[in-house]
Design an enzyme around this catalytic site. Sequence first.
Site, PDB file in Angstrom:
ATOM      1  CB  ILE A  63      42.174  36.973  44.418  1.00 33.33           C
ATOM      2  CG1 ILE A  63      42.328  37.931  45.605  1.00 33.33           C
ATOM      3  CG2 ILE A  63      41.440  35.725  44.871  1.00 33.33           C
ATOM      4  CD1 ILE A  63      41.010  38.393  46.196  1.00 33.33           C
ATOM      5  N   GLY A  64      43.150  36.611  41.422  1.00 29.27           N
ATOM      6  CA  GLY A  64      42.778  35.927  40.181  1.00 29.27           C
ATOM      7  C   GLY A  64      43.692  36.256  39.006  1.00 29.27           C
ATOM      8  N   GLY A  65      44.959  36.619  39.292  1.00 27.64           N
ATOM      9  CA  GLY A  65      45.868  36.878  38.166  1.00 27.64           C
ATOM     10  C   GLY A  65      46.013  38.363  37.864  1.00 27.64           C
ATOM     11  CB  SER A  84      34.679  43.919  38.847  1.00 28.05           C
ATOM     12  OG  SER A  84      33.808  42.920  39.265  1.00 28.05           O
ATOM     13  NE  ARG A  85      39.920  48.741  44.130  1.00 24.56           N
ATOM     14  CZ  ARG A  85      40.935  49.490  43.804  1.00 24.56           C
ATOM     15  NH1 ARG A  85      40.805  50.343  42.793  1.00 24.56           N
ATOM     16  NH2 ARG A  85      42.074  49.460  44.450  1.00 24.56           N
ATOM     17  CB  VAL A 113      36.384  40.793  33.853  1.00 24.98           C
ATOM     18  CG1 VAL A 113      36.615  41.642  32.631  1.00 24.98           C
ATOM     19  CG2 VAL A 113      37.689  40.434  34.543  1.00 24.98           C
ATOM     20  CD  GLU A 132      32.332  42.439  42.216  1.00 23.99           C
ATOM     21  OE1 GLU A 132      32.634  43.520  41.675  1.00 23.99           O
ATOM     22  OE2 GLU A 132      31.786  42.352  43.332  1.00 23.99           O
TER      23      GLU A 132
END
Lengths: 160, 770, 88
Positions: free
Chosen positions: B497-499, B538-539, B724, B726
């Site tokens: 979702i975020g790279g 955040s895992r 990193v 949340e």
Amino acid sequence: MSLKIHVRTTVNGEETEFLCEGRQSLLEALRDILGLTGTKEGCNDGNCGACTINLDGRIVDSCLVLAAEAEGKTILTIEGVASIDGLHPLQQSFLEQAALQCGICTPGFIVAAKALLEQEPDADEHRIRHWLAGNLCRCTGYDKIIRAVLDAGAVVRGAK
Amino acid sequence: MTTTVERPTESQRRFKVIGTRPIRHDGLGKVTGADRYGADVQLPGMLHAKMLRSPHAHARIKKIDTSKAEALPGVKAVVTSRDLPIIDDKPIDLAETLGNPRVLAENALASSKVLYKGHAIAAVAATSPHIAEEAAELIEVEYEVLQPVLDVREAMKKDAPLIHEKLTTHEVQRRFTRGDDTGVISNVASHLQFKQGDVADGFSRADVVVEREFTTVPVHQGYIEPQASTAQWAPDGHLTIWTSSQGSFGIRDQTAAILGIPQSMVKVVPMEIGGGFGGKIGTYLDPVAALLSKKAGLPVKIVMTRKEVFEGTGPTSGSYMRCKIGARRDGTITAAEFYLAYGAGAFPGSPVGAGAMYGLAPYKIDNVLIDAYDVVLNNPKVAAYRAPGTPQAAFAVESTLDELAEKLGIEPMEFRLTNAVREGDRQVNGIPFGSVGCVEVEEAIKNHPHYRTPLNGANRGRGVAMGFWGNGGMQSSATINVNTDGTISLITGSVDIGGTRVAVAMQAAEVLGLAAEDVVPTVGDTNAVGWTGITGGSRTAFSTGIAAITAAEQIKRTMAERAALKWETQPEDIEFEDGVFVSKMNREDRLTFKEIAASMMATGGPITASASSNPRQVGVSFAATLVDVEVDRETGKVQILRATAFQDVGMAVHPSYVEGQMQGGTVQGIGWALNEEYFFTDDGTMANSSFLDYRMPTSLDLPAIDTEIIEVPNPGHPFGVRGVGEVSIVAPMAAVANAIHDAVGIRMTSLPMSPGEVLKALDEQQRAGK
Amino acid sequence: MAVVFVPSLLRKLTGGAEQVTVPGATLRQLIRNLEEAYPGMAQSLLDDSGQLQAGIAVAIDGETNHMGLLERLREDSEIHFIPAIGGG
């Protein structure tokens, strides 16, 4: 089967024709009839900008345009932004600046920003934020998107 | 506009790839529109489906008649909860809230009661979405409308209408599970308590005590891509699902349980996901699309409208909280008492446990009493939303602390530093902290130009707040295949979702001495890679990173064996430096990774490795938000002038995407603070279920979001990486509230702090003659 | 002898004690001994099949445990029962 309307238009530089129902939006026609799924649906009521296209030189939300209204128009979607010899400076700067995370809003932002740089290549941060206020992004907080558009503006100006 | 200061982080000294900013591998598809998300699936003969959703917030379903819908030309299948075997086979057990398939089935298709306006009742598949929509309106449902309960405190009252007639309150040690059944029938599903020391004694030794009540309302994750799922149930019973979710294995296992079929019969193909933030962990459409496909014998796609996303998928909890904190003149906190009641929506399972455990986390307090209540009411079943349950709690705690510091006359950061937790201090649940960066984050704020530059101008104010989140570990799997040109393909089960594709690829590259560009990452479907948990908590960069590192280490050992064969020596005699295998016995014997890869067919065959992760030492993260605002006394509008996000990330893998998480979470927090809310009418209808009236921040509402990365390495990861994703959403609401107080003197204790609410508070301030 | 941190709502079973020391080489043995010393504890920790209840998170020496009842304990291990937290 309901009565279909025959539409002739130009999409990303190609003469195109399709059949659509009266009630179908241009967003639906681009995605479900022409298979151009790069233009995304986020809300279908003109509030998120994920379906932004360029229609005869103006950026519009394609969810608010009837497919039949495309008759005789010139349409640019995200699929038409890059050219054979490479990415548009905006596409390149979005990648270099990590100006996207999930990417669902990216097509809308790039099509919208491209129109801005064509009209105002020296647009400053505030002008860019104003122009792109109709494009919602939930992942990035907009910071890197604005930087990417500023960078691309410099390239476009340099290339001029 | 300040740019992110390109300072060499610790990573750039120790690592070749970690800490650099390569272009993400899947970037091209996203900037050209080629990538395919959930709604982009197109299959031959595919039908389109629409849901029928309840117009009532609380009603009994008397009768459902689908005959007219089924008769409409173009309609191929109609389903209701009757088509879900689990509904009749398994009684609903409201004490089991973690992934309870019976509850998920009831939430996907209501059986006897509808519990919120928008609760799905039936679904229709037809040859076009428009026909499906028409057909859905032809389904006749007879309701017995009941009194809805919409407010947490109302729902807790003795005489409140009961959402679930047989729900009893459980005294719970763990938020999610069966606890001691108190036998008391009420809308309170569970009560959780943390107690350390003696708060009465603590408060008696305090010089100043502040106690405040706080309320927040539900807010939505706001992902731009509505939920979408396509299912094809083949005649041999195999079910394939194409969906955008935060975890293909989670969707597979939930769907299999709901449909009562073995997991091995379900394959979930992960499409790109257009944002989730916790809202796309649970299944809503997948089992429904599957049932329709089985009935129609054709693939079926369901895509939610934005209105359905707001009304039919989980927001996060609204809350009522009471926070009381006492401290001595020298700034040491002596006691804290914290009461939280969160609305869980239609079924038990709000994130009140996290709020209870993490709200006070940045502070070492010996005497603590925390009571947390999970309360059902006629709202959509809540879902996770980025550090679930903790932003609400931090809004209460950090606002109360700001007021306490002011009354003690102690500078806000000094007050926080005096009580900051360090390694070995115990959390409210008794567990000692490992290596943490709370002090480092607070020091970074004090030394930052934003904090040290005076803010002048009328009606302007500065606010700061701390945030904490205990990141997830959970299991992941990764497979690495070496190609003969010396590149590697890396298959993991983690949707990106975020790279996270590039962030995990970089970790494999670092181990193998390759460039990030030499790694080709792929997100495998549930038949292509080992079991992998959600992309959430955040895992992913942490746990899937460990799986990739472990697989890469195995690759390295195999490569060493191949080199040892060539040099007729033992693998133990081979060293690996900067991507080159060197024989200790004879330093001239050197082979690069690429050279060994090129000859691998002749030295033993393809080189491949799979590994999984099950990390024990999960690094937690501290963060903070510093914000300057200007309040317009005429309109009540709060303008964000400047914002800086601080965060301990352990070791930044790809700094651009770390900054992106910090900036995105901060802006979601600002939206939550200033204008986002579920606005219900008296009959339980959400009045603002569109992006026009549910106002999320736009680019024009915000300045640049500056970021300050702090790196206190996490010993639980080979490179020191912490989660990193949340924590950056936890502090903004309190920071903005504290800034508003600094600007115009009012203390806002309910969210959102919209113009109307700010004006009301300013008027009250006027009348009180402050 | 491991040190078990008793959740506040279970302290009524341990006469109000916040911590109790219990022998056990594995978590299964520890919980069996815990039940013997303080009847009623197992009922809140184990499900009907005698396994740890779904969603229970047992931290051993500050680390999350995934081996369930099989987890080996050190002589002076610290045991905590904490709410399983869902990520967003």
